[in-house]
Write an enzyme that holds these catalytic residues in place. Sequence first.
Site, PDB file in Angstrom:
ATOM      1  N   GLY A  27      -6.378   1.049  -3.495  1.00  0.00           N
ATOM      2  CA  GLY A  27      -5.653   1.522  -2.323  1.00  0.00           C
ATOM      3  C   GLY A  27      -4.234   1.005  -2.230  1.00  0.00           C
ATOM      4  N   ASP A  34       2.264   7.611  -0.396  1.00  0.00           N
ATOM      5  CA  ASP A  34       2.289   6.620  -1.478  1.00  0.00           C
ATOM      6  C   ASP A  34       3.525   6.786  -2.354  1.00  0.00           C
ATOM      7  OD1 ASP A  34      -0.184   6.145  -0.387  1.00  0.00           O
ATOM      8  OD2 ASP A  34      -1.220   5.971  -2.302  1.00  0.00           O
TER       9      ASP A  34
END
Length: 318
Positions: free
Chosen positions: A159, A219
């Site tokens: 993650g 991200d």
Amino acid sequence: MERKVSSPMAPTFMVSAPGKVIVFGEHAAVFGKPAVAAAISLRSYLLVTTLTKSRRTVTLNFRDIGLNHTWTIDSLPWPVFHHASKKKFYYSVIHSLDPELLNAIKPHAEAVSRDLPEKQRRMHVRSATAFLYLFLSLGSSQSPGFIYTLRSTIPIGAGLGSSASICVCLSTALLLQTRSLAGPHPDQPLKEAEVQIERINHWAYVGELCIHGDPSGVDNTVSSRGKAVLFQKNTSGPSSVTPLVNFPKLRLLLVDTRQPRSTATQVGKVRRLKDSHPTTTGLILDAIGQLTASALELLSSANFNGNGTCDALDRLGR
């Protein structure tokens, strides 16, 4: 007379990009809620080596996951990618993958790591798909051979944006090779730098589409820009990205449980929950969005010192 060994056509170079942590807004970012994400000190590194004219191959060597595969450049599906109806340029805006292009590279991506267990091989195939999609979109059939060697200090499946960091590295390297980036240099105008960062970010998002299917985009955005950003995905049009230039440095404790998670799987679970229980899930996502806004207000306040006093924490979510 002994033949002289030919020299590479371009010098070796390296690019790197940071991982990320979503400080607030995890999972909800995919569904249009705001998220605060910050870059971390863990990074990925990509070394690009140009081969001589006679070596018409391209190699992807990602040592940390055991992927090492070589393709012959002339065997790749250039005609499909460079067809007038499909051809993309460095400035093209892409919001979704082209199924025909994916089908064209599928046999080349599926050729990697055939002797590995299926779970590990699927990771390799997704990585190869992202690489080939970017390489064929931005590259040229007339280009020399290359070796792309990837190393990362970011744990895979933790993650922390490992795939986005890698996609940012690939995007940056390929754009540099096609001379679609200038600088950075001390006199570079801010507007020009912003355009180029967004160009890197956009193609990194295309790579993320290949790996995750339906990523939020947060991200690759924070990995491209560094520092921290307030990110909000829009259902139509470009996502809203606000750089948080005054975001304080936070001392975060990150624990690697060594239990890998697939972003695509986690997003799929939340989506199924939302489809099954839209009202309840909607309220949860709204609450996450409100918490993110409250936290950002607190962290951005002039009197926040980062010590996490109780009265400051009590304000979160109110």
